[in-house]
Design an enzyme around this catalytic site. Sequence first.
Site, PDB file in Angstrom:
ATOM      1  N   CYS A  11     -17.968   3.044  15.929  1.00  0.00           N
ATOM      2  CA  CYS A  11     -17.108   2.701  17.072  1.00  0.00           C
ATOM      3  C   CYS A  11     -17.909   1.973  18.142  1.00  0.00           C
ATOM      4  O   CYS A  11     -17.431   1.009  18.747  1.00  0.00           O
ATOM      5  CB  CYS A  11     -16.474   3.956  17.665  1.00  0.00           C
ATOM      6  SG  CYS A  11     -14.988   4.518  16.800  1.00  0.00           S
TER       7      CYS A  11
ATOM      8  N   CYS B  42     -12.459   7.522  17.462  1.00  0.00           N
ATOM      9  CA  CYS B  42     -13.067   8.415  18.458  1.00  0.00           C
ATOM     10  C   CYS B  42     -13.726   7.689  19.624  1.00  0.00           C
ATOM     11  O   CYS B  42     -13.804   8.214  20.722  1.00  0.00           O
ATOM     12  CB  CYS B  42     -14.064   9.352  17.782  1.00  0.00           C
ATOM     13  SG  CYS B  42     -15.625   8.563  17.277  1.00  0.00           S
TER      14      CYS B  42
ATOM     15  N   HIS C 213       1.474   2.018  -3.426  1.00  0.00           N
ATOM     16  CA  HIS C 213       0.260   2.564  -4.032  1.00  0.00           C
ATOM     17  C   HIS C 213       0.051   4.029  -3.619  1.00  0.00           C
ATOM     18  O   HIS C 213      -0.379   4.847  -4.415  1.00  0.00           O
ATOM     19  CB  HIS C 213      -0.959   1.729  -3.649  1.00  0.00           C
ATOM     20  CG  HIS C 213      -0.979   0.359  -4.257  1.00  0.00           C
ATOM     21  ND1 HIS C 213      -0.467   0.077  -5.499  1.00  0.00           N
ATOM     22  CD2 HIS C 213      -1.467  -0.828  -3.790  1.00  0.00           C
ATOM     23  CE1 HIS C 213      -0.636  -1.217  -5.776  1.00  0.00           C
ATOM     24  NE2 HIS C 213      -1.235  -1.775  -4.751  1.00  0.00           N
TER      25      HIS C 213
ATOM     26  N   GLY D  62      -5.954  -8.111  -1.757  1.00  0.00           N
ATOM     27  CA  GLY D  62      -5.050  -7.322  -2.573  1.00  0.00           C
ATOM     28  C   GLY D  62      -5.838  -6.506  -3.588  1.00  0.00           C
ATOM     29  O   GLY D  62      -7.012  -6.775  -3.832  1.00  0.00           O
TER      30      GLY D  62
ATOM     31  N   HIS E 102       2.453   2.876   8.201  1.00  0.00           N
ATOM     32  CA  HIS E 102       1.221   2.586   8.960  1.00  0.00           C
ATOM     33  C   HIS E 102       1.273   1.231   9.672  1.00  0.00           C
ATOM     34  O   HIS E 102       0.260   0.744  10.150  1.00  0.00           O
ATOM     35  CB  HIS E 102       0.004   2.681   8.041  1.00  0.00           C
ATOM     36  CG  HIS E 102       0.101   1.817   6.822  1.00  0.00           C
ATOM     37  ND1 HIS E 102       0.615   2.268   5.626  1.00  0.00           N
ATOM     38  CD2 HIS E 102      -0.239   0.540   6.615  1.00  0.00           C
ATOM     39  CE1 HIS E 102       0.578   1.296   4.737  1.00  0.00           C
ATOM     40  NE2 HIS E 102       0.066   0.237   5.314  1.00  0.00           N
TER      41      HIS E 102
ATOM     42  N   THR F  34       0.835  -1.211   0.000  1.00  0.00           N
ATOM     43  CA  THR F  34       0.000   0.000   0.000  1.00  0.00           C
ATOM     44  C   THR F  34       0.867   1.257   0.000  1.00  0.00           C
ATOM     45  O   THR F  34       0.480   2.287  -0.574  1.00  0.00           O
ATOM     46  CB  THR F  34      -0.971  -0.019   1.191  1.00  0.00           C
ATOM     47  OG1 THR F  34      -2.002  -0.973   0.900  1.00  0.00           O
ATOM     48  CG2 THR F  34      -1.623   1.343   1.442  1.00  0.00           C
TER      49      THR F  34
END
Lengths: 346, 346, 346, 346
Positions: free
Chosen positions: C104, C98, C48, C272, C68, C45
């Site tokens: 969440c 949050c 990308h 993918g 990340h 990624t």
Amino acid sequence: MLAARLHEYTEEMSEALSIDEVDRPTADTPDAVVVEVEGAGWCQTDNHIVEGMWAEYAPQPLPMTLGHENAGTVVDVGENVDIVDPGDQVICHPHVTCGTCRPCRLGEDMYCENARFPGLTTDGGFAEYLATNERAVIPLPEGVDPAEIAPHADAGITAYHAVKKAVDELNPGDHAVVIGVGGLGHIGLQCLDATSAAEITALDLKAEARDLAADLGAHHVVDPSSADVAAELDAITDGVGARQVLDFVGADVTTGYAPDITAAGGDHHIVGYGGHIHEPAQALVDGEFDYRGTLVGRYAELQELVALVERGDVALRTSRHDLGDINTVAERLEHGEIEGRAVVIP
Amino acid sequence: MLAARLHEYTEEMSEALSIDEVDRPTADTPDAVVVEVEGAGWCQTDNHIVEGMWAEYAPQPLPMTLGHENAGTVVDVGENVDIVDPGDQVICHPHVTCGTCRPCRLGEDMYCENARFPGLTTDGGFAEYLATNERAVIPLPEGVDPAEIAPHADAGITAYHAVKKAVDELNPGDHAVVIGVGGLGHIGLQCLDATSAAEITALDLKAEARDLAADLGAHHVVDPSSADVAAELDAITDGVGARQVLDFVGADVTTGYAPDITAAGGDHHIVGYGGHIHEPAQALVDGEFDYRGTLVGRYAELQELVALVERGDVALRTSRHDLGDINTVAERLEHGEIEGRAVVIP
Amino acid sequence: MLAARLHEYTEEMSEALSIDEVDRPTADTPDAVVVEVEGAGWCQTDNHIVEGMWAEYAPQPLPMTLGHENAGTVVDVGENVDIVDPGDQVICHPHVTCGTCRPCRLGEDMYCENARFPGLTTDGGFAEYLATNERAVIPLPEGVDPAEIAPHADAGITAYHAVKKAVDELNPGDHAVVIGVGGLGHIGLQCLDATSAAEITALDLKAEARDLAADLGAHHVVDPSSADVAAELDAITDGVGARQVLDFVGADVTTGYAPDITAAGGDHHIVGYGGHIHEPAQALVDGEFDYRGTLVGRYAELQELVALVERGDVALRTSRHDLGDINTVAERLEHGEIEGRAVVIP
Amino acid sequence: MLAARLHEYTEEMSEALSIDEVDRPTADTPDAVVVEVEGAGWCQTDNHIVEGMWAEYAPQPLPMTLGHENAGTVVDVGENVDIVDPGDQVICHPHVTCGTCRPCRLGEDMYCENARFPGLTTDGGFAEYLATNERAVIPLPEGVDPAEIAPHADAGITAYHAVKKAVDELNPGDHAVVIGVGGLGHIGLQCLDATSAAEITALDLKAEARDLAADLGAHHVVDPSSADVAAELDAITDGVGARQVLDFVGADVTTGYAPDITAAGGDHHIVGYGGHIHEPAQALVDGEFDYRGTLVGRYAELQELVALVERGDVALRTSRHDLGDINTVAERLEHGEIEGRAVVIP
């Protein structure tokens, strides 16, 4: 042919069944299958049937041949039978079902509205030949000995069915408890290990059973006679409790563990029976746990269990006995003297 | 401010709580929310708390203000609160949760490891102001009166949560049974009707409650004092039984219906409490039914219930009472003399 | 501090990022957590993102620090942080959420309405320090090296999340297919083996990858360059097809396998990406199969993956690289020259 | 007897079928059921079969009688048939299944390995008599006209099956979209309304169809020819998107709505067909949405749909036509000139 039959309910296991000469069954309906029995497991439920514990739940026309864990070789089939031929080796699902009622259509064949249960409601497999039907037989993989696999027809599938419901709720790292590592429990433990990444704790009063549990994949073992079960589980689970409990005993004391050892939102599966549940409704509310009944398992689940056996994921501990020794088997099981599973060879 | 507080456990409802002058709460943490209470429902659980029935399940620092079904207007918020501002009307979920423990992360906020439960473990809403937090408040849709919706904060969500679990298992044409059409039951029945196409049978000893049930969508009503419940359900369900039973009473007699009226594979949900389960393990095995506990409901479920209220699918029957009359409310509920739900206006 | 930053989108990986001196982040909100990065995985990624493929899906304020898949040691926390202290080692879930929006609350933190994604929408972990929050960190078990586990923060959790959805549909004996045994695929294969009893077939163009697959538990391997994939799968699955397909490649050719190799009612999981789906709607109708998207995974799932790592069920193949060599890593991955997973040590 | 048969594939609907004299079927197997057809729905799939679109998916021995939405009266049964007798009115599930393969055992009768599909792979119901079997017939409730209910045998069950999968994911207040309010869509919309508390938006190019949608329970209607569908849905759903989309059209343009209108984690169900999916894999990853195929529905689902009809929850719009006018029906449907569902009366 010879068959081991129950003539009247008794607490006396040494006189449980008598060996009678009876007619051999024939394939007299289009879907009929007649199997020459090569192995028939003796089950704790057989003791309960002999004692009359099932009389109020299931009609039993005595005298009746017991035996609901059967495997062998097909010898005769009705005109419409496609999935097996004479000569094929099969394991027999214990429920002989219709295939057209709504439960059958839903795949819930244990709830079939037109079923019979050989060994519980009609003649079973402690005999040379057994009458069943096409919907109840599963061909065995190459090289599997019917006498070795027979107990999976009830003990195995019952354990697997309960475990499958439990595994649906188990994430990696969650805790599961197996209560009782006997005939069913030692199968259930292996199924749990093969199909989940749960942390497994096994409880059993006998040291040999706890050793077996550790061999078969239990991460922790507890002796309930010497330990405070609630405190042990609290320590093992870091205070969270067990998300799933598989109770292969079903005694008053084991059902009573639920409020103390089950995690919030968890399940206590009742597989073994004999005892009672006595709990305040408030306990179920406070912990939001469930008591869940388990009744044998589906035909498709027996296919899945056979796949586990074929993969080498589940091994049975069995001992073999002649049909003539069947009451000795009954008596020894009553006294907890059978290790693994006793198979009768008619 | 004034608050209705429990000083010691008692069976005497006329002396349950005393009206005390106490300090008004402040928003002293970043996530704190202080609500001016405009309606606080009185619940059967309040009677149980007064009697001391919850002392063994939840720590209660007496004296403590009761009241766990609260709605009103936000008056003060901590620095980190984003979802509400002072002046917003809200309904308060009864569990004040952390948002970081694993149950909170899974959406299972009732199992939060760091929660408090105002009205059960800390000061609740039978007072002019209530201290709660951002994770426990839901803004009300335009035009909804806090005093009208307050009972949904516990009675409503508890009924909805149980019904939601039941509806997951109900196909069109399946049978559901609602036992007890009181404060929770009349909400549950409406939720069941709005979110399923099940055939609904309601059981209640009182004729008014049965009439209410029929008004709210029950297809059949049964008076358990005059009818053989098992025979009635057998007739209504064509011998199949009820796939889901919602027991809003939870007495010995109602938990005892399960083996007789539950369909194979069905569930008996324990929502009300006070009584016990006394059943042989074999009954659960034979019918493969479950006893399932119900503990309030999730925050997200309260959002869903508010959506049902906004759609007009669920209406509450309420009566309003002054804070000073609170012990009269307690006493009348104890004697079954409250129709619908009593709301205290502080 | 030093950070590897993207200044403009480019196809030229040798010039992807530049090493800049930037300000060190501080814990400036009550829930803030600052982590000293000890390992940050480089992901397909990232290539990308460098190419601009994510610009239309996620806002990217350039220049921006990528990275990340981060793990390291907490060095600073906001006043309200309870679950970690400075000095604790953690793995960082990539989504900083949050805790109060409806997704969440449902446990669906990947759908958080107020989230940021360091390394995709704000500064990430190819730097000495990373700014995240309490809801995004998971303490590491004793003895786990942050640099070893870092890639699980995205590669691992993404593979696990897809596998978990697949395992929900896999019974013992059912067939699963893993397409692509690279950075994600070799993790997915191990997760599949640890949490199911499915028969696993792995597809990869490279012989080393197929050997790795066999080592990690695949029962069959197929080289799609030399075999007719549909015919091979037909033979392996006895004509039934694969109930679950995990596509870690996501090219036109791999999405095109679905109608031919997926069993009726099965799923083809798109993990993918880079290619397209081009199929007639009728193909999905005829085979009743699904194309299912996969977006990283939940925080709770990262906890479960850490549990699998701790049990020894999932091992990562990693190589370590200096921050200064980061563009070489980018280039080699583009050319398929990285075995396992590259971890940058800032 | 007379039968409307396809002799060769053609695009010319005015010459689609010819009315031939053929032999009347007999009950020549133990499970056979012969039905006198009293209503047989014409379906968009019939047009597709005439055009040859199914030739690559299902073997068709031409000439073949079409007609897969059949209801009528039993006139002859095989020796083993228990659930119906001559004289009983029935609706015919379109899949004639074996009951012994693994999919049948799982309740997944649409995946039966030994099935035939009258009207698609063997002679169907545009004829005076139809040959089916015991596992394919459902007795009608008292007072239901076979000609009125016939289209539920395929249009109805297909719509219901897709809706049932959608409803499993819909909580009260969630948004659902119905694309196309024609023969299937108007049934699907009613099923959605009866079994969920979702907010429903209907899309259709025709004003009459949008009016019908509003009558049948849609909360919002959108004309895709005059509105920006993505912007409209964004406004209706407060930016969240639709959790479930039911695409009864299946054209390129409708499958292309998915990335723009589906909520994160949502599903786009492909029910209609004719067009293609053309989407980058990355779109499914970014939004974690699924394209889910729909193939008719299970026998048990047809029972559930009959229950909905009996409750008055689902009404069909039908028109009746003589067997001799069948090509006119084909032509008018091709041109979008049939409102509701055309039923042929043989």
